[in-house]
Design a protein around this motif. Structure first.
Motif, PDB file in Angstrom:
ATOM      1  N   ALA A  85       0.834  -1.209   0.000  1.00  0.00           N
ATOM      2  CA  ALA A  85       0.000   0.000   0.000  1.00  0.00           C
ATOM      3  C   ALA A  85       0.866   1.255   0.000  1.00  0.00           C
ATOM      4  N   ALA A  86       1.926   1.268   0.811  1.00  0.00           N
ATOM      5  CA  ALA A  86       2.819   2.427   0.860  1.00  0.00           C
ATOM      6  C   ALA A  86       3.460   2.687  -0.496  1.00  0.00           C
ATOM      7  N   LEU A  87       3.902   1.638  -1.159  1.00  0.00           N
ATOM      8  CA  LEU A  87       4.530   1.797  -2.468  1.00  0.00           C
ATOM      9  C   LEU A  87       3.544   2.287  -3.523  1.00  0.00           C
ATOM     10  N   VAL A  88       2.359   1.696  -3.563  1.00  0.00           N
ATOM     11  CA  VAL A  88       1.364   2.110  -4.556  1.00  0.00           C
ATOM     12  C   VAL A  88       0.964   3.565  -4.336  1.00  0.00           C
ATOM     13  N   ILE A  89       0.684   3.919  -3.108  1.00  0.00           N
ATOM     14  CA  ILE A  89       0.281   5.306  -2.807  1.00  0.00           C
ATOM     15  C   ILE A  89       1.389   6.275  -3.199  1.00  0.00           C
ATOM     16  N   ALA A  90       2.627   5.977  -2.810  1.00  0.00           N
ATOM     17  CA  ALA A  90       3.752   6.849  -3.150  1.00  0.00           C
ATOM     18  C   ALA A  90       3.919   6.961  -4.662  1.00  0.00           C
ATOM     19  N   GLY A  91       3.743   5.861  -5.363  1.00  0.00           N
ATOM     20  CA  GLY A  91       3.874   5.879  -6.817  1.00  0.00           C
ATOM     21  C   GLY A  91       2.849   6.764  -7.496  1.00  0.00           C
ATOM     22  N   PHE A  92       1.673   6.881  -6.905  1.00  0.00           N
ATOM     23  CA  PHE A  92       0.633   7.737  -7.487  1.00  0.00           C
ATOM     24  C   PHE A  92       0.730   9.182  -7.010  1.00  0.00           C
ATOM     25  N   VAL A  93       1.424   9.425  -5.908  1.00  0.00           N
ATOM     26  CA  VAL A  93       1.491  10.783  -5.356  1.00  0.00           C
ATOM     27  C   VAL A  93       2.482  11.657  -6.123  1.00  0.00           C
ATOM     28  N   SER A  94       3.747  11.253  -6.158  1.00  0.00           N
ATOM     29  CA  SER A  94       4.752  12.073  -6.837  1.00  0.00           C
ATOM     30  C   SER A  94       6.048  11.292  -7.004  1.00  0.00           C
ATOM     31  N   THR A  95       6.927  11.836  -7.817  1.00  0.00           N
ATOM     32  CA  THR A  95       8.237  11.220  -8.008  1.00  0.00           C
ATOM     33  C   THR A  95       9.033  11.267  -6.711  1.00  0.00           C
ATOM     34  N   ARG A  96       8.983  12.383  -6.008  1.00  0.00           N
ATOM     35  CA  ARG A  96       9.720  12.519  -4.752  1.00  0.00           C
ATOM     36  C   ARG A  96       9.234  11.492  -3.731  1.00  0.00           C
ATOM     37  N   ALA A  97       7.913  11.334  -3.628  1.00  0.00           N
ATOM     38  CA  ALA A  97       7.351  10.353  -2.693  1.00  0.00           C
ATOM     39  C   ALA A  97       7.778   8.941  -3.074  1.00  0.00           C
ATOM     40  N   ALA A  98       7.772   8.650  -4.374  1.00  0.00           N
ATOM     41  CA  ALA A  98       8.174   7.314  -4.835  1.00  0.00           C
ATOM     42  C   ALA A  98       9.646   7.061  -4.556  1.00  0.00           C
ATOM     43  N   LYS A  99      10.519   8.047  -4.836  1.00  0.00           N
ATOM     44  CA  LYS A  99      11.949   7.889  -4.564  1.00  0.00           C
ATOM     45  C   LYS A  99      12.195   7.644  -3.084  1.00  0.00           C
ATOM     46  N   THR A 100      11.547   8.437  -2.248  1.00  0.00           N
ATOM     47  CA  THR A 100      11.739   8.306  -0.800  1.00  0.00           C
ATOM     48  C   THR A 100      11.238   6.955  -0.312  1.00  0.00           C
ATOM     49  N   THR A 101      10.062   6.557  -0.749  1.00  0.00           N
ATOM     50  CA  THR A 101       9.480   5.286  -0.319  1.00  0.00           C
ATOM     51  C   THR A 101      10.293   4.115  -0.837  1.00  0.00           C
ATOM     52  N   ASN A 102      10.718   4.166  -2.078  1.00  0.00           N
ATOM     53  CA  ASN A 102      11.566   3.100  -2.626  1.00  0.00           C
ATOM     54  C   ASN A 102      12.851   2.965  -1.810  1.00  0.00           C
ATOM     55  N   THR A 103      13.437   4.104  -1.444  1.00  0.00           N
ATOM     56  CA  THR A 103      14.684   4.093  -0.681  1.00  0.00           C
ATOM     57  C   THR A 103      14.476   3.553   0.731  1.00  0.00           C
ATOM     58  N   VAL A 104      13.457   4.038   1.411  1.00  0.00           N
ATOM     59  CA  VAL A 104      13.208   3.614   2.794  1.00  0.00           C
ATOM     60  C   VAL A 104      12.855   2.125   2.855  1.00  0.00           C
TER      61      VAL A 104
END
Length: 136
Positions: A60-79
C-alpha cells in the motif's frame, strides 16, 4: 507516472506485494499470527499472518507513493529498500529461532535482498524527465 522510473517501480512492486499479502492468507489458515513456522507460499516462501500484513502495508505504501509524486516514490523506494536490506541480512540470523516472528526462511531472505537491491537502485538513482533532471 510514465516518465518516472521510480513511480513505475513503486506501483509495480506495490501491486505485487499487495497480491502476495492477500494470497498469503490463503496458505496461512490455522497458523498463529506470530508463528515461527508458517504456510508455504508458492511452495518455497514461508509466511504467517503477520508477514502477510507486512506485505499489505508495504504494498500500500509503495502504490500510494507511486501515485502521489516522483519525490514520494523515490523516498518510499529508498526507505523500503533499506528496510528490506536490513531484514534480508538479519533474517539469516533469525531463521530457526524464537525471534523469527515473521516466519522467514532462506528463500524469503534472498527475495528480500533482491527487492532491496532493486528498490535502492531506483530510489537512490537519478530521475530523468526529458532533458532535465526531475526531483519532484
Amino acid at each position: 507516472m510514465r516518465t518516472s522510473p521510480n513511480r513505475l517501480v513503486a506501483v509495480i512492486f506495490g501491486a505485487v506485494y499487495l497480491v502476495v499479502g492477500l494470497v498469503g492468507f490463503a496458505v496461512t489458515g490455522g497458523v498463529s499470527f506470530l508463528a515461527t513456522n508458517g504456510g508455504m507460499l508458492l511452495g518455497i516462501f514461508m509466511v504467517n499472518p503477520l508477514h502477510n500484513v507486512a506485505h499489505l502495508l508495504i504494498g500500500a505504501a509503495l502504490v500510494i507513493a507511486g501515485f502521489v509524486s516522483t519525490r514520494a516514490a523515490k523516498t518510499t523506494n529508498t526507505v523500503i529498500g533499506a528496510a528490506y536490506l536490513l531484514l534480508g541480512i538479519a533474517g539469516f540470523f533469525l531463521v530457526g529461532t524464537a525471534a523469527n516472528i515473521l516466519a522467514l526462511n532462506t528463500f524469503d531472505q534472498f527475495l528480500h535482498l533482491a527487492s532491496a537491491i532493486l528498490l535502492l537502485a531506483f530510489g537512490l538513482g537519478v530521475e530523468r524527465s526529458g532533458s532535465r533532471l526531475a526531483m519532484q
